[in-house]
Design an enzyme around this catalytic site. Structure first.
Site, mmCIF file in Angstrom:
data_model
loop_
_atom_site.group_PDB
_atom_site.id
_atom_site.type_symbol
_atom_site.label_atom_id
_atom_site.label_comp_id
_atom_site.label_asym_id
_atom_site.label_seq_id
_atom_site.Cartn_x
_atom_site.Cartn_y
_atom_site.Cartn_z
ATOM 1 C CE1 TYR A 1 -46.620 7.095 -3.465
ATOM 2 C CE2 TYR A 1 -47.360 4.922 -2.771
ATOM 3 C CZ TYR A 1 -46.337 5.840 -2.945
ATOM 4 O OH TYR A 1 -45.044 5.498 -2.608
ATOM 5 C CG LEU B 1 -37.945 -3.997 -11.864
ATOM 6 C CD1 LEU B 1 -39.148 -4.487 -12.648
ATOM 7 C CD2 LEU B 1 -36.839 -5.043 -11.888
ATOM 8 N N GLY C 1 -37.176 2.127 -12.954
ATOM 9 C CA GLY C 1 -38.134 2.685 -13.892
ATOM 10 C C GLY C 1 -38.319 1.851 -15.145
#
Length: 345
Positions: free
Chosen positions: A53, A209, A211
């Site tokens: 990340y 959700l 995206g």
């Protein structure tokens, strides 16, 4: 915030997880620290990151927050992942002992800790024997570097094989799996959910959700604009957007979510998250917010999950049921035969 055991372990975690893929990318360090503050203040404990990340920046941001919040840090259940490349060398990728030893130590250094509670294999590695990976993880538990381990993005057979080999070899068992799971992506219910239930594995769904689709921000046949991930970066996933926009099932689910949200005076995001919290095998749902306001709204799903009626859950289920037309899931004849053999059960 309610708490659940981390899969088949004895550790307790919050039913909502703070996902930190946005840290260092869509959220700067100040915003990221504000989200950590808000999450912990709301009773959240499970914080999930990964070495890849923002090329390690997410872990570094979390590490600086942990160092400056020792009291709050003591309550955090910290999770990270390894598997994908963080360098250019031939051993800088995969689930070999060679790579994982380096990756785990690097993650611990960036996080500023000597131990993470949950270390997850970010994806399957077809080139490394599963026994080698499991031996490393068992050794890492013995060495005190990790408390538990889990997987991410594994198929049902891969998860089952890993569980069986760990048991056969006498190693510590895995406790969690991170799959993509939401009202628009439910195919894991065919194999992965049953495999997880069978093994006592807790699911940590990512992209709850879809995206942003289930937040109610998008409109049929209108290309995304404005303050949305696709609106701010139109080149990002537009082919996938067009496919989803053209699928009637997408709009059926979105409309059902909006209807339930209106009945509760809640947001569509809260309804989509609350539905996940009521699904079998789910331990904690990963929230991937970009702003504190988004996070605050998402945290409301915890209370809403207790309020959804069986009828509302059934409506949401029906609006987005995974397709079972094709073999082997659509074998109605086999199902009829099974019912006869089992006396109709």
């Amino acid at each position: 915030m309610d708490y659940r055991t981390l899969g088949n372990s004895g550790a307790s975690v919050s039913e909502l997880t703070l996902g930190t893929m946005t840290f260092g990318a869509e959220a700067d360090e100040t915003t990221s620290h504000q989200m950590l503050d808000a999450f912990v203040a709301a009773g959240g404990t499970l914080v999930d990151t990964a070495d890849v990340y923002s090329a390690g920046v997410s872990e570094e941001i979390i590490g600086r927050w942990l160092a400056s919040h020792p009291t709050e840090a003591a309550q955090v259940v910290l999770a990270t992942k390894g598997r994908f490349p963080m360098g250019e060398g031939p051993n800088d990728v995969g689930l070999s002992r060679r790579h994982l030893a380096t990756a785990l130590d690097a993650s611990l250094s960036r996080l500023g800790v000597e131990h993470v509670d949950l270390y997850q294999m970010h994806a399957w590695d077809a080139f490394t024997p599963i026994d080698e990976t499991l031996r490393f993880l068992d050794d890492a538990i013995t060495a005190g570097k990790i408390g538990y381990y889990g997987f991410s993005n594994y198929l049902g057979w891969q998860l089952t094989k890993a569980v069986a080999r760990a048991q056969a070899l006498g190693y510590a068992p895995p406790v969690t799996l991170q799959p993509q799971y939401n009202l628009l992506v439910r195919d894991i219910e065919h194999e992965i959910v049953p495999a997880s239930l069978d093994a006592g594995i807790g699911l940590l769904p990512w992209s709850p959700l879809a995206g942003g689709w289930l937040s109610g921000k998008y409109r049929r046949d209108e290309a995304p604009t404005g303050a949305t991930r696709l609106g701010e970066d139109p080149k990002r996933g537009m082919e996938a957007w067009e496919a989803r926009n053209g699928d009637e099932r997408t709009w059926s689910a979105i409309e059902a979510v909006a209807s339930v949200a209106d009945a509760h005076g809640a947001s569509s995001s809260q309804v989509a998250l609350a539905w996940l919290l009521r699904q079998p095998a789910v331990t904690s749902v990963i929230l991937g917010a970009r702003t504190v306001a988004q996070l605050d709204d998402n945290l409301g799903a915890s209370d809403l999950a207790k309020q959804l009626s069986d009828d509302e859950l059934a409506r949401l289920d029906a609006s987005s049921s995974p397709r079972v037309d094709d073999y082997p899931y659509g074998t109605a004849g086999v199902a009829q035969r099974d019912r006869k053999l089992t006396g109709g059960r």
